[in-house]
Design a protein around this motif. Structure first.
Motif, short mmCIF file in Angstrom:
data_model
loop_
_atom_site.label_atom_id
_atom_site.label_comp_id
_atom_site.label_asym_id
_atom_site.label_seq_id
_atom_site.Cartn_x
_atom_site.Cartn_y
_atom_site.Cartn_z
N ALA A 67 39.91 20.91 78.77
CA ALA A 67 39.52 20.49 77.42
C ALA A 67 38.20 19.73 77.47
O ALA A 67 37.38 19.82 76.55
N ALA A 68 37.97 19.00 78.56
CA ALA A 68 36.81 18.12 78.63
C ALA A 68 35.49 18.87 78.51
O ALA A 68 34.51 18.31 78.03
N ILE A 69 35.47 20.16 78.92
CA ILE A 69 34.19 20.88 78.85
C ILE A 69 34.06 21.75 77.59
O ILE A 69 33.10 22.51 77.46
N LYS A 70 35.01 21.62 76.68
CA LYS A 70 34.85 22.34 75.41
C LYS A 70 33.72 21.67 74.62
O LYS A 70 33.67 20.44 74.54
N PRO A 71 32.84 22.49 74.03
CA PRO A 71 31.68 21.92 73.33
C PRO A 71 32.03 20.80 72.35
O PRO A 71 31.33 19.79 72.29
N GLU A 72 33.15 20.98 71.63
CA GLU A 72 33.47 19.95 70.63
C GLU A 72 33.86 18.62 71.28
O GLU A 72 33.72 17.56 70.67
N ASN A 73 34.31 18.66 72.53
CA ASN A 73 34.65 17.42 73.22
C ASN A 73 33.46 16.81 73.96
O ASN A 73 33.42 15.62 74.23
#
Ligand SMILES: Cc1cc2nc3c(=O)[nH]c(=O)nc-3n(C[C@H](O)[C@H](O)[C@H](O)COP(=O)(O)OP(=O)(O)OC[C@H]3O[C@@H](n4cnc5c(N)ncnc54)[C@H](O)[C@@H]3O)c2cc1C
Lengths: 515, 68
Positions: free
Chosen positions: A259-265
């Motif tokens: 999840a940490a590398i999802k653009p929104e995060n």
């Protein structure tokens, strides 16, 4: 057995897979791995005239840049090999680092990586690792005696026979070598296949790398924050070529890495640092954890481990690749002497000793930085916070602030290849330390050293069996404390082997050069 | 090389002791740890001699051995 699948890895540049070859060939040197360390070793050995085969499981230069910070010592080495000028032209030159805390505008600590001025190379450059690899490859291309085999993966080793089994898309083959250099990275298949140790510490923290592209004028400096106002325990900002910036955020231990590398995060961190007004584009996002480890020995008979395969550090001192290039530099002149019959294979043992000294210092520094950034106990956190609180107003506390002690050349005064001082020196550069560049009348000092033994002196030396570089500029003579005569014996890797206030050619008899 | 002074060296030890305790007035453990750390750091800088600091640490470890 088919070659491993590398389709997930982003590519900077692809190369045609080299067709398989017939089994049974024997080579003086085979290098396993074509990262910056393997390529540096191949270029150096190639320029010294040796036949080298380099095997790379990839048929490409990877795209996501791991290393970006290349230190002065690495540039000095690459300059000797003729590739540093290109890198400096492309790279972002910087010398100054600043450390901030919270939203305070003034830094709490500042350092300069080029403490001694008047040298050809800068303190640091930032350059994507793929450019560095590309320039090394271009230089290797000019050498007919160095062969790069793209898409050749080592899948077995017989260290006693010095034999490798290599996998290609068209099947496998075997080859043997007098010397095998394992430059195959931190997961080193060669190390694993030989069942060798890799002991050390794993640090429980995750860091997010966001390489992003945006257009803003900012100074070319390393900026680091403790307790940044946008969250996280720390953050780092570095400028790279092509308007790419490296943003690095300390996320903590218990996180969802995917999840940490999802653009929104990623966005809240990036916007926290660069503001919401600046449009940016993603280059490469990744999360990493790190470890400090090393092998107990780097030399295993005729298999020699170089770079990340032998040692691993946290990235905060930029000591990984820089440390690996220093290994290659240390090893190659020795291997050259052994291959040419000028020295016995026991000379390679000194690589084991010296490279381990370097690795231990890199690990020590990187462990200390990590302990400061990620305190492990209530008390170590108390000390860390004490330093940061004090540093805001108290000058004495600032040198304790540790956001990474950046890579510099490492000395090994205990090395048997260095002769202890006979005279009393208050200045200059002691045996076992790398020499420092200095201006000469028409060139830079280091330009006059070509990777072979040499003498430095304040005035010419008659009948010298070695090339003599005369320090014809007062600044150089002062840097070496040679204003009143004397001489230095310089190793091929630009380390001081010995020095004398009153030099006689007979003195060379007691040095490693003679041996 | 200077060595750690181990004979009594303060004319008014009760005053210093009182100051050390007083520094922690109304502090929770976290704040107290930090204040102690600040004090150690500033005194270490004042001493300016790694050998002395090492001797003090050795003395601490020896005295407190096995009691943790
Ligand atoms: C996030 C991050 C940031 C970093 N930043 C810096 C920095 O700023 N400065 C710095 O100095 N260092 C930095 N480093 C460390 C640096 O990237 C490494 O130290 C460096 O890449 C090591 O180079 P190497 O050649 O030893 O290994 P690698 O670059 O890992 O290369 C290994 C090579 O071996 C090949 N190989 C592997 N197995 C086989 C096999 N079985 N057969 C054939 N070939 C094989 C691979 O294809 C590859 O070519 C960073 C690392 C990370 C993760």
């Amino acid at each position: 057995m088919p070659r491993s699948d590398f389709s997930e890895i982003p590519r900077y540049k692809s190369f045609p897979v080299v067709p398989t070859v017939t089994s049974g060939a024997h080579h003086p040197v085979v290098i396993v791995g074509g990262g910056p360390v393997g390529l540096t070793a191949a270029l150096d050995l190639g320029q010294r005239g040796h036949e080298v085969v380099l095997l790379n499981q990839f048929d490409f230069i990877p795209g996501g840049s791991k290393a970006i910070c290349f230190a002065k010592r690495t540039l000095d080495i690459w300059n000797r090999l003729g590739v540093a000028q290109l890198m400096i032209e492309k790279g972002v030159v910087w010398n100054v680092g600043k450390v901030f805390r919270g939203d305070r505008k003034e830094p709490i600590f500042e350092f300069d990586m080029l403490a001694v001025k008047d040298q050809e190379m800068p303190g640091f450059i930032n350059l994507q690792q793929y450019y560095a690899e590309e320039y090394l490859l271009q230089a290797i291309d000019a050498l007919p005696n160095v062969t790069i085999r793209w898409g050749h993966e080592v899948c077995a080793i017989d260290p006693d026979k010095r034999q490798l089994t290599v996998e290609t898309d068209q099947g496998d083959y075997t080859m043997s070598a007098d010397w095998i250099l394992a430059c195959d990275g931190s997961k080193s298949p060669v190390r694993n296949m030989m069942n060798l140790d890799f002991a050390g510490r794993v640090f429980e923290d995750n860091f997010l790398i966001a390489d992003v592209k945006f257009q803003v004028e900012r100074p070319s400096e390393r900026w680091f924050w403790f307790d940044p106002p946008w969250g996280g325990a720390s953050a780092l900002l570095h400028k790279q070529p092509d308007n790419v910036w490296r943003l690095d955020f300390q996320l903590g231990w218990d996180i969802d890495r995917e999840a940490a590398i999802k653009p929104e995060n990623v966005a809240p961190y990036v916007e926290g640092m660069i503001g919401t007004e600046t449009p940016y584009e993603e280059e490469w996002y990744s999360v990493y954890t790190f470890q400090c480890r090393r092998m107990e020995r780097f030399v295993h008979d005729h298999v020699v481990f170089v770079g990340d395969s032998a040692h691993l550090v946290s990235p905060f001192g930029a000591r990984g690749c820089n440390g690996g290039v220093a290994d290659a530099d240390n090893l190659v002149w020795k291997l050259d002497a052994v291959l040419k019959g000028a020295a016995g294979p026991e000379l390679i043992e000194s690589y084991n000793d010296e490279a381990i000294t370097m690795a231990d210092e890199n690990i020590l520094n990187s462990t200390r930085s990590t302990d400061f950034m990620t305190p492990k106990s209530t008390v170590s956190k108390a000390f860390r916070d004490a330093v940061l609180d004090l540093a805001e107003d108290q000058e004495f506390a600032r040198p304790f602030v540790n956001s990474g002690r950046l890579s510099t050349a490492i000395s090994f005064p205990q090395s048997p290849l260095c002769t202890a001082d006979r005279d009393i020196w208050e200045k200059g550069i002691p045996p076992g330390s790398p020499i420092i560049d200095a201006p000469l009348r028409n060139s830079w000092l280091l330009q006059n050293l070509d990777g072979h033994w040499a003498l430095l002196a304040g005035r010419p030396i008659d009948n010298s069996p070695l090339p003599v570089v005369v320090l014809d500029h007062h600044m150089a003579r002062e840097r070496y404390d040679l204003s009143n005569g004397g001489a230095y014996l310089i190793r091929p890797d630009q380390y001081v082997a010995a020095r004398w206030k009153h030099f006689d050619l007979k003195d060379l008899g007691e040095t490693a050069w003679q041996a | 090389m200077a060595s750690l002074i181990t004979h009594p060296n303060l004319p008014h030890p009760d005053d210093i002791y009182g100051l050390l305790i007083g520094m922690h007035h109304e502090c929770d453990d976290g704040e107290s740890h930090k204040r102690n750390a600040m004090l150690i750091l500033s005194l270490a800088n004042h001493i300016g001699d790694e050998a002395v600091v090492r001797q003090a640490i050795a003395l601490v470890k020896q005295t407190s051995k096995g009691q943790s």
